[in-house]
Design a protein around this motif. Structure first.
Motif, PDB file in Angstrom:
ATOM      1  N   SER A  54      79.784 -10.091  14.920  1.00  0.00           N
ATOM      2  CA  SER A  54      78.760 -11.102  14.670  1.00  0.00           C
ATOM      3  C   SER A  54      78.618 -11.392  13.186  1.00  0.00           C
ATOM      4  CB  SER A  54      77.420 -10.647  15.229  1.00  0.00           C
ATOM      5  OG  SER A  54      77.517 -10.512  16.618  1.00  0.00           O
ATOM      6  N   THR A  55      78.702 -10.348  12.367  1.00  0.00           N
ATOM      7  CA  THR A  55      78.582 -10.577  10.928  1.00  0.00           C
ATOM      8  C   THR A  55      79.760 -11.401  10.429  1.00  0.00           C
ATOM      9  OG1 THR A  55      77.529  -8.424  10.794  1.00  0.00           O
ATOM     10  CG2 THR A  55      78.208  -9.423   8.728  1.00  0.00           C
ATOM     11  N   VAL A  56      80.967 -11.038  10.879  1.00  0.00           N
ATOM     12  CA  VAL A  56      82.145 -11.793  10.435  1.00  0.00           C
ATOM     13  C   VAL A  56      82.030 -13.250  10.872  1.00  0.00           C
ATOM     14  CG1 VAL A  56      84.625 -12.066  10.738  1.00  0.00           C
ATOM     15  CG2 VAL A  56      83.659  -9.796  10.358  1.00  0.00           C
ATOM     16  N   THR A  57      81.624 -13.482  12.120  1.00  0.00           N
ATOM     17  CA  THR A  57      81.527 -14.884  12.565  1.00  0.00           C
ATOM     18  C   THR A  57      80.468 -15.627  11.775  1.00  0.00           C
ATOM     19  OG1 THR A  57      80.042 -14.237  14.346  1.00  0.00           O
ATOM     20  CG2 THR A  57      82.352 -14.529  14.924  1.00  0.00           C
ATOM     21  N   LEU A  58      79.364 -14.937  11.481  1.00  0.00           N
ATOM     22  CA  LEU A  58      78.311 -15.600  10.707  1.00  0.00           C
ATOM     23  C   LEU A  58      78.822 -15.983   9.327  1.00  0.00           C
ATOM     24  CD1 LEU A  58      75.397 -16.478  10.270  1.00  0.00           C
ATOM     25  CD2 LEU A  58      74.848 -14.139   9.627  1.00  0.00           C
ATOM     26  N   VAL A  59      79.533 -15.052   8.682  1.00  0.00           N
ATOM     27  CA  VAL A  59      80.030 -15.313   7.336  1.00  0.00           C
ATOM     28  C   VAL A  59      81.067 -16.432   7.360  1.00  0.00           C
ATOM     29  CG1 VAL A  59      81.431 -14.327   5.482  1.00  0.00           C
ATOM     30  CG2 VAL A  59      79.517 -13.029   6.424  1.00  0.00           C
ATOM     31  N   VAL A  60      82.030 -16.331   8.284  1.00  0.00           N
ATOM     32  CA  VAL A  60      83.078 -17.356   8.333  1.00  0.00           C
ATOM     33  C   VAL A  60      82.483 -18.714   8.698  1.00  0.00           C
ATOM     34  CG1 VAL A  60      85.227 -18.053   9.423  1.00  0.00           C
ATOM     35  CG2 VAL A  60      84.832 -15.663   8.894  1.00  0.00           C
ATOM     36  N   ASN A  61      81.474 -18.686   9.573  1.00  0.00           N
ATOM     37  CA  ASN A  61      80.846 -19.936   9.989  1.00  0.00           C
ATOM     38  C   ASN A  61      80.189 -20.635   8.804  1.00  0.00           C
ATOM     39  OD1 ASN A  61      80.124 -21.815  11.986  1.00  0.00           O
ATOM     40  ND2 ASN A  61      78.079 -20.942  12.103  1.00  0.00           N
ATOM     41  N   SER A  62      79.747 -19.854   7.813  1.00  0.00           N
ATOM     42  CA  SER A  62      79.103 -20.466   6.653  1.00  0.00           C
ATOM     43  C   SER A  62      80.111 -21.016   5.647  1.00  0.00           C
ATOM     44  CB  SER A  62      78.213 -19.445   5.940  1.00  0.00           C
ATOM     45  OG  SER A  62      77.397 -18.766   6.856  1.00  0.00           O
ATOM     46  N   LEU A  63      81.362 -20.569   5.734  1.00  0.00           N
ATOM     47  CA  LEU A  63      82.335 -20.968   4.728  1.00  0.00           C
ATOM     48  C   LEU A  63      82.820 -22.396   4.940  1.00  0.00           C
ATOM     49  CD1 LEU A  63      84.609 -17.805   4.533  1.00  0.00           C
ATOM     50  CD2 LEU A  63      82.846 -18.513   2.914  1.00  0.00           C
ATOM     51  N   PRO A  64      82.986 -23.145   3.841  1.00  0.00           N
ATOM     52  CA  PRO A  64      83.563 -24.483   3.960  1.00  0.00           C
ATOM     53  C   PRO A  64      85.030 -24.374   4.392  1.00  0.00           C
ATOM     54  CG  PRO A  64      82.590 -24.131   1.783  1.00  0.00           C
ATOM     55  CD  PRO A  64      82.594 -22.810   2.472  1.00  0.00           C
ATOM     56  N   GLU A  65      85.519 -25.411   5.069  1.00  0.00           N
ATOM     57  CA  GLU A  65      86.884 -25.401   5.592  1.00  0.00           C
ATOM     58  C   GLU A  65      87.905 -25.173   4.502  1.00  0.00           C
ATOM     59  OE1 GLU A  65      84.652 -27.707   6.295  1.00  0.00           O
ATOM     60  OE2 GLU A  65      84.638 -28.223   8.423  1.00  0.00           O
ATOM     61  N   PHE A  66      87.679 -25.841   3.341  1.00  0.00           N
ATOM     62  CA  PHE A  66      88.715 -25.764   2.308  1.00  0.00           C
ATOM     63  C   PHE A  66      88.804 -24.361   1.720  1.00  0.00           C
ATOM     64  CE2 PHE A  66      84.898 -27.275   0.173  1.00  0.00           C
ATOM     65  CZ  PHE A  66      84.852 -26.521  -0.989  1.00  0.00           C
ATOM     66  N   VAL A  67      87.685 -23.632   1.740  1.00  0.00           N
ATOM     67  CA  VAL A  67      87.712 -22.260   1.232  1.00  0.00           C
ATOM     68  C   VAL A  67      88.596 -21.396   2.125  1.00  0.00           C
ATOM     69  CG1 VAL A  67      86.328 -20.187   0.988  1.00  0.00           C
ATOM     70  CG2 VAL A  67      85.516 -22.340   0.034  1.00  0.00           C
ATOM     71  N   VAL A  68      88.433 -21.566   3.449  1.00  0.00           N
ATOM     72  CA  VAL A  68      89.265 -20.821   4.393  1.00  0.00           C
ATOM     73  C   VAL A  68      90.728 -21.170   4.153  1.00  0.00           C
ATOM     74  CG1 VAL A  68      89.771 -20.390   6.808  1.00  0.00           C
ATOM     75  CG2 VAL A  68      87.407 -20.764   6.088  1.00  0.00           C
ATOM     76  N   GLY A  69      91.005 -22.460   3.973  1.00  0.00           N
ATOM     77  CA  GLY A  69      92.371 -22.914   3.760  1.00  0.00           C
ATOM     78  C   GLY A  69      92.971 -22.277   2.516  1.00  0.00           C
ATOM     79  N   ILE A  70      92.213 -22.308   1.432  1.00  0.00           N
ATOM     80  CA  ILE A  70      92.741 -21.757   0.174  1.00  0.00           C
ATOM     81  C   ILE A  70      92.952 -20.255   0.300  1.00  0.00           C
ATOM     82  CG2 ILE A  70      92.090 -21.285  -2.223  1.00  0.00           C
ATOM     83  CD1 ILE A  70      90.977 -24.133  -2.294  1.00  0.00           C
ATOM     84  N   ALA A  71      92.020 -19.595   1.000  1.00  0.00           N
ATOM     85  CA  ALA A  71      92.178 -18.147   1.179  1.00  0.00           C
ATOM     86  C   ALA A  71      93.469 -17.851   1.926  1.00  0.00           C
ATOM     87  CB  ALA A  71      90.975 -17.591   1.918  1.00  0.00           C
ATOM     88  N   LEU A  72      93.756 -18.617   2.976  1.00  0.00           N
ATOM     89  CA  LEU A  72      94.984 -18.386   3.742  1.00  0.00           C
ATOM     90  C   LEU A  72      96.222 -18.684   2.904  1.00  0.00           C
ATOM     91  CD1 LEU A  72      94.473 -19.504   7.440  1.00  0.00           C
ATOM     92  CD2 LEU A  72      94.076 -17.309   6.354  1.00  0.00           C
ATOM     93  N   ILE A  73      96.150 -19.751   2.108  1.00  0.00           N
ATOM     94  CA  ILE A  73      97.281 -20.063   1.224  1.00  0.00           C
ATOM     95  C   ILE A  73      97.538 -18.875   0.322  1.00  0.00           C
ATOM     96  CG2 ILE A  73      97.989 -21.445  -0.790  1.00  0.00           C
ATOM     97  CD1 ILE A  73      96.702 -23.830   0.444  1.00  0.00           C
ATOM     98  N   PHE A  74      96.423 -18.345  -0.201  1.00  0.00           N
ATOM     99  CA  PHE A  74      96.552 -17.241  -1.137  1.00  0.00           C
ATOM    100  C   PHE A  74      97.244 -16.042  -0.492  1.00  0.00           C
ATOM    101  CE2 PHE A  74      95.342 -14.592  -4.620  1.00  0.00           C
ATOM    102  CZ  PHE A  74      95.366 -15.519  -5.654  1.00  0.00           C
ATOM    103  N   VAL A  75      96.817 -15.720   0.710  1.00  0.00           N
ATOM    104  CA  VAL A  75      97.370 -14.531   1.368  1.00  0.00           C
ATOM    105  C   VAL A  75      98.801 -14.787   1.839  1.00  0.00           C
ATOM    106  CG1 VAL A  75      97.149 -12.961   3.321  1.00  0.00           C
ATOM    107  CG2 VAL A  75      95.110 -13.680   2.043  1.00  0.00           C
ATOM    108  N   PHE A  76      98.989 -15.840   2.635  1.00  0.00           N
ATOM    109  CA  PHE A  76     100.286 -15.995   3.314  1.00  0.00           C
ATOM    110  C   PHE A  76     101.335 -16.704   2.470  1.00  0.00           C
ATOM    111  CE2 PHE A  76      97.338 -15.355   6.797  1.00  0.00           C
ATOM    112  CZ  PHE A  76      97.998 -14.358   7.489  1.00  0.00           C
ATOM    113  N   ALA A  77     100.900 -17.585   1.577  1.00  0.00           N
ATOM    114  CA  ALA A  77     101.887 -18.307   0.782  1.00  0.00           C
ATOM    115  C   ALA A  77     102.086 -17.663  -0.577  1.00  0.00           C
ATOM    116  CB  ALA A  77     101.457 -19.772   0.634  1.00  0.00           C
ATOM    117  N   VAL A  78     100.994 -17.328  -1.268  1.00  0.00           N
ATOM    118  CA  VAL A  78     101.140 -16.801  -2.619  1.00  0.00           C
ATOM    119  C   VAL A  78     101.494 -15.319  -2.594  1.00  0.00           C
ATOM    120  CG1 VAL A  78      99.991 -16.449  -4.836  1.00  0.00           C
ATOM    121  CG2 VAL A  78      99.565 -18.537  -3.522  1.00  0.00           C
TER     122      VAL A  78
END
Lengths: 317, 295, 601
Positions: free
Chosen positions: A136-160
């Motif tokens: 529940s905490t993870v969903t709450l936190v992720v739910n608050s995040l803007p889409e582009f933040v999630v996108g950049i985070a994934l780029i950082f992990v999987f691409a960079v």
């Protein structure tokens, strides 16, 4: 049967009204309210000759209602005009991108809904326990995040960091088989991560509410085993409000597609929309708005069909 | 009996107390509150605390990593990222805050009136709401920006326009729920007029809904406006803004990751803080979390 | 014969909400036997622990509940020490449960066929044609006509009474040895209630199941049960065989409860029990002592055990031997005050009301009602009869389509806002649900003060404050309550505040909309007493809308019987109840369970 026709009819009528509202808002904003639409479309440095040509092309001398009818008629017939910026046919610019955006949206949705359902049902049965609190905490936190933040985070992990997926997705339109698929993956995961928490929270809340209903206790006292209680008595009833919520997340999905395509430079209509808005390429913006509006309405109708299939009261009323 | 006063309305003490209990009671509210406090300090004192001017080019080398001179490095144009983060706090909150408040004025008045008055006004009003709610917000705002440009005024007005039906919907529901209560009918039966009933009987009972909805709506507005900035459609350079900073520095994500990471973390922390507060508040005030919140 | 189920010394608690290490005992030392083919009635007010006791007896642990001690023997199995997986083989098979509201207790998305088939598959392993045959037989057994088509329908497509029949069929599916019926008739109309009670009686007798019927309705239990147990504060305080509807109470609580129950066949006002029902068990004194009229110091110092008076009659009272059988304390029938009827205060002629958005026939259709100067008039009808709408039209909250409402010789404006202040004062309204009729954001003092500050603007704040305390005193509420908020009060206290608020306006006509139907019997009786007392002091006339015929008999001098928007019969309460003329009134009265209280065994 009468119920189906009545409900279906009213939802269809509403879909048409919604689509009309989208087209009217688009038309008003781009073509009626601005004092000098040509200036808006062509920018400060347009020559008077260019402006006159644009006015003629758009038929700006005519009254607004007539212009609207002509504009809608053209859009329906597939006569989408030319881009102000690139002078290309809008049909050629938008057409190939529609399929790619659609695949992206559908794949994310098909991935997100089952994940969210499983997570929601799982946590609803463990309310207050560590596993529920963590999820529940993870969903709450992720739910608050803007889409582009999630996108950049994934780029950082999987691409960079790991370098296993491309940093941007222009490969979706040109690359070969594997690289094309790879280009889809990150945007798709991002979109899924954006959608899952919201639906999960709704499923969890709905399952929790239904679980405390008297009929669940009655079924338990009939000796129905735990699994049967959850999947036969609780989940079907809990899904009804959730399907409505999924329909509501459709607007979210559209926003997600537009933003995430831009984050990843994914060659879909969302990315084209943002760049056209930036460059004030009005004819392109108008058409993409209509196309997205149509998709939105169709998705909503599908959700209505699902509600109809799930709820006998709507069918027999 | 000394404490008893006939004209006592909802005692402010009573409500403040509830709010204090709410803040202390839940860990979400505590974390969210502390982050928000830091953020408020940044909004007020950010430009005083900043070591460099946020818009001055080449205070350091371009794309410099973290150092003692530049804690969070510098961006493409050699501007100090830390200073830009500190000063960017104000711009990320002002536009959404104004837009949300305007949406509450417009949507709130309409929604409460619609729910309370009912009848034909409500019948027509809720139809209209239904259609307005069906318009995807981002789509509408993008079309408006395409026509009218990206000034703060345009963004405030367009965000207000797409959010006011959402506010109206929630407050209409709340007002409708209270309007059918028997204490409202009791007030009508003793011949009270609409306005006193609205102020004395109805509004105090929807205040918690208004509060929670405001928090939720503000979160979404902040994210929404930050997204517009990120798309390059909001604040124009060189003003410091976390979304715009991301937009500008994203191309250097491999060579100068900190310029991207810093604003990403700043935005996330703020969004999560408000999200935690809104969640804790909605549970504290016993609002149903299945009531779908339309973004 | 050995009992089907033997419950011995059952004690159950709930974890305290605030201090979770504390346990509040809500069921204490409850023992009873259930015999095959016999029905045990378990009575008590809300919070007495009757449902908790019955559910705990079959091994069901409600969330937050703690089993403290006890045995519950089904054959050679103790249900209290059986694990949940093993209990699942017993529940629905050997032990069945029927909940209060069938519309809430049948899964809404399952067709009747699946609902019935579920226990048959689970416990008997039936499949195919045998399964179908059995489901059809079950539906026929509970009196569902056209079972074939009923199987294909969803629960919501049935009326409340039919849904309860289906719930009974599901419960009886595997021919259980023990059946728990938890308020199965509550919330149903009186005629439906009678039919369901009859069906339960027949099912128990025919199948030879051992059943327990939980209800707050003593008369209902008295008419169909073989044995009755009365619970108070988690304990059985009296248990006795019920013979031919006759009860002879020996416990002061039972006697007081019987005095509090209004009866259709007996004139006269009921007597409330002072104080509030205790909801947790008490250790070192008699739980009923604070409310009992026989309390002595011994009662406050010792906890009574059950004493046996032979023939299965047990009583938990320290003084029961010395007190013997208790006699009724009911008020003697009030002689109608003659002349109160003479001058007309309110006259309704040809009232027609409908709801704007529906095309159905009017809910109130050509109704005439007359109320005398200080008369208590009842308007009685089942749900949907239009009685509340008529009342709202008088209050000016519903605009009538046609008809005149003449108050004190002057026609009333349709809308309440168009009426002069004197009429606002004169006509006051009290609602059914005390929780919804008090604004949660205002203190009791502020709530009672409000009508005065609106309707008597000439009064000073200190005058009004004094009056608030007078009113609180008149409705028997402690002055300290003035500073409280509604959520800090019990249902009965809230209703008293609502009454104080109505009397603050010094009304001449009081409109009461089902004001006692949400309350427990003992509280209901004291509210009725209070209304009778206040109106006789002030000479206020009352229009009392209710669905409960017994309440009408207790309080009203004249009665109007209403169905589907039409007045079917009117007259003095005594003549209508003793010589009903319209078939509907006759049927209604026949459906009400009656209880005969005798003062000797």
């Amino acid at each position: 049967m009468a119920g189906i026709i009545k409900f279906g009819g009213s939802r269809l009528a509403f879909a048409v009204i919604t689509l009309m509202a989208i087209s009217v808002v688009t038309f008003l904003a781009t073509n009626v309210v601005p004092a000098d639409p040509a200036r808006v479309a062509l920018g400060k440095f347009a020559t008077p000759a260019q402006i006159e040509a644009y006015n003629e092309q758009q038929g700006l001398e005519e009254p607004a209602v007539k212009r609207y009818v002509i504009w809608v008629g053209d859009a329906i017939r597939g006569d989408w005009g030319t881009s102000v910026l690139s002078k290309q046919q809008v049909t050629d610019m938008v057409g190939p991108r529609i399929g790619r955006s659609l695949i992206l949206a559908l794949a994310a949705m098909l991935l997100a809904i089952p994940i969210a359902f499983l997570l929601g049902v799982y946590t609803a049965q463990r309310i207050g326990r560590p596993s529920d609190l963590a999820i529940s905490t993870v969903t709450l936190v992720v739910n608050s995040l803007p889409e582009f933040v999630v996108g950049i985070a994934l780029i950082f992990v999987f691409a960079v960091q790991f370098g296993i997926l491309p940093i941007e997705s222009s490969g979706a339109s040109m690359g070969s088989g594997i690289s094309q698929i790879k280009a889809y993956l990150l945007p798709m995961f991002t979109l899924t991560i954006v959608l899952v928490p919201y639906i999960t929270r709704m499923v969890r809340a709905s399952v929790r509410d239904i679980s405390s209903q008297p009929f669940v206790r009655s079924a338990a006292l009939r000796g129905v085993p735990h699994r049967g209680l959850v999947w036969r008595h609780v989940v079907p009833n809990a899904s009804l409000p959730v399907v409505n919520v999924i329909a509501l997340t459709m607007a979210e999905l559209i926003a997600g597609v537009v933003i995430i395509e831009t984050v990843f430079s994914f060659p879909g209509i969302g990315q084209l929309l943002v760049s056209s808005v930036g460059s004030k390429d009005i004819p392109v913006v108008q058409i993409i708005t209509l196309v997205i509006g149509l998709g939105f309405v169709v998705f909503n109708l599908l959700a209505d069909l699902a509600v109809l299939a799930l709820n006998p009261r709507l069918r027999s009323r | 009996m000394a404490t008893f006063s006939i004209s006592s309305r909802t005692t402010p003490h009573h409500r403040l107390h509830r709010f204090a209990v709410f803040l202390i009671d839940s860990w979400e509210a505590r974390i969210g509150g502390v982050i928000l406090l830091v953020f408020v300090i940044m909004t007020v004192f950010g430009s005083v605390l900043a070591p460099y001017s946020p818009i001055e080019i080449a205070v350091g080398l371009p794309n410099e990593g973290m150092s003692t001179a530049h804690w969070l490095g510098t961006d493409v144009l050699g501007r100090d990222t830390f200073s830009r983060i500190l000063c960017g706090a104000r711009s990320i909150i002002i536009v959404p805050l104004v837009a949300t408040m305007l949406a509450f004025v417009l949507g709130g008045i309409f929604g409460i009136a619609s729910g309370y008055l009912g009848g034909r006004f409500d019948a027509v009003g809720s139809r209209l709401l239904e259609i307005l709610l069906a318009l995807p917000p981002l789509l509408v705002v993008l079309v408006v920006i395409a026509s009218f440009g990206t000034s703060s005024t345009v963004i405030i007005i367009s965000v207000m326009l797409v959010y006011s039906p959402r506010v109206a919907r929630v407050l209409r529901g709340a007002a409708l729920g209270v309007a059918t209560k028997e204490y409202i009918q009791a007030a009508q039966a003793r011949g009270e007029r609409r306005l006193p009933i609205l102020l004395r009987e109805l509004l105090p009972n929807i205040s918690s809904v208004v509060l929670v909805e405001f928090a939720v709506r503000l979160t979404y507005a902040i994210i929404f406006v930050a997204t517009l900035n990120f798309l390059g459609l909001g604040v124009q350079p060189p003003s410091p803004n976390w979304g715009a900073m991301l937009f500008e520095s994203r191309v250097t994500i491999i060579t100068n990751p900190i310029a991207t990471i810093a604003p990403t973390i700043a935005i996330s922390t703020l969004a999560v803080a408000i999200g935690l507060l809104a969640d804790a508040a909605s549970r504290r005030f016993g609002l149903d979390d299945t009531s779908e919140i339309v973004r | 014969m050995t009992p089907a189920l033997t419950v011995h010394n059952l004690t159950v608690g709930y974890l305290d909400r605030v201090n979770t290490t504390e346990v509040n005992v809500v069921v204490r030392d409850v023992s009873f036997d259930l015999h095959s083919g016999r029905l045990l009635g378990l009575a008590g007010e809300s919070g007495s622990g009757k449902s908790t006791a019955a559910l705990a007896a079959i091994g069901y642990k409600a969330p937050g509940s703690v089993l403290i001690s006890g045995r519950s023997q089904l054959g050679d199995v103790d249900l209290l020490t059986t694990s949940v997986p093993d209990l699942r083989n017993i529940w629905g098979g050997q032990v069945a449960y029927v909940a209060q509201d069938a519309s809430q207790s049948l899964s809404p998305l399952m067709r009747v066929e699946r609902l019935l088939a579920e226990p048959l598959r689970l416990h008997l392993g039936l499949r195919g044609p045998a399964l179908r045959k059995r489901t059809l037989a079950l539906l026929e057994g509970v009196g569902i006509t056209d079972p074939e088509s009923a199987l294909r329908r969803f629960p919501y497509q049935f009326s409340g009474g039919q849904q309860q029949r289906i719930a009974l069929a599901v419960a009886m599916a595997c021919e259980p040895r023990v059946l728990i019926l938890d308020e199965p008739t509550t919330g149903l109309d009186v005629t439906t209630q009678a039919q369901i009670a009859k069906l339960i009686d027949r099912l128990v007798k025919d199948s030879g199941t051992a059943a327990i019927l939980i209800s707050h309705d003593l008369a209902l239990l008295g008419t169909i049960c073989d044995e009755m147990a009365i619970m108070y504060a988690g304990e059985i305080v009296e248990q006795a065989p019920a013979l031919a509807n006759k009860v002879a109470p020996r416990h002061p609580y039972t006697a007081a409860l019987l005095d509090a129950v209004p009866r259709v066949d007996e004139r006269g006002l009921v007597v409330g029990i002072p104080g509030l029902p205790a909801t947790t068990a008490v250790n070192n004194c008699c739980a009923f002592a604070p409310r009992c009229r026989f309390t002595t110091d011994t009662c406050r110092a010792h906890h009574p055990e059950l004493s046996d008076y032979g023939q299965g009659h047990t009583v938990r009272c320290l003084r029961s031997a010395e007190l013997g059988a208790l006699s009724s304390q009911r008020h003697p029938p009030v002689a109608s005050v003659l002349g109160s009827n003479a001058n007309t205060l309110l006259e309704i002629q040809g009232l027609v009301c409908s709801y704007r958005d529906s095309h159905s026939p009017p809910v109130v259709d050509d109704v005439d009602i007359r109320i005398g100067g200080s008369e208590i008039v009842a308007l009685v009808g089942e749900s949907g009869s239009g009685k509340s709408t008529a009342l709202r039209a008088i209050a000016g909250l519903h605009r009538p389509d046609a008809g005149e409402i003449i108050y004190d010789g002057v026609p009333l404006a349709a809308q309440v806002t168009k009426r002069p202040r004197t009429q606002h004062r004169d006509i006051q309204l009290i609602f059914q649900d005390p929780h919804a009729s008090l604004n949660p954001r205002h203190t009791v003092a502020s709530i009672i003060d409000r009508p005065m500050s609106i309707l008597f603007p000439e009064r000073s704040a200190s005058d009004r404050r004094e009056r608030v305390y007078d009113l609180l005193d008149q409705v028997r509420l402690d002055a300290r309550i003035a500073a409280r908020y509604p959520h800090q009060l019990s249902g009965g206290q809230k209703q008293r505040v609502a009454i104080a608020r109505a009397f603050a306006a010094e009304p001449r006509l009081l409109l009461c909309d089902e004001i006692v139907s949400a309350l427990d019997v003992s509280v209901q009786a004291s509210i009725l007493e209070l209304i009778a007392e206040l109106t006789s002091q002030t000479g206020t006339a009352v229009l009392f809308v209710t669905h409960d015929l017994a309440v009408v008999r207790a309080i009203a001098e004249r009665v109007y019987v209403m169905r589907s928007g039409v007045i079917l019969e009117e007259g003095s309460t005594d003549s209508v109840f003793e010589h009903p003329e319209h078939q509907y009134t006759i049927d209604l009265l026949a459906a009400v369970p009656r209880l005969v209280v005798v003062s000797r065994d």
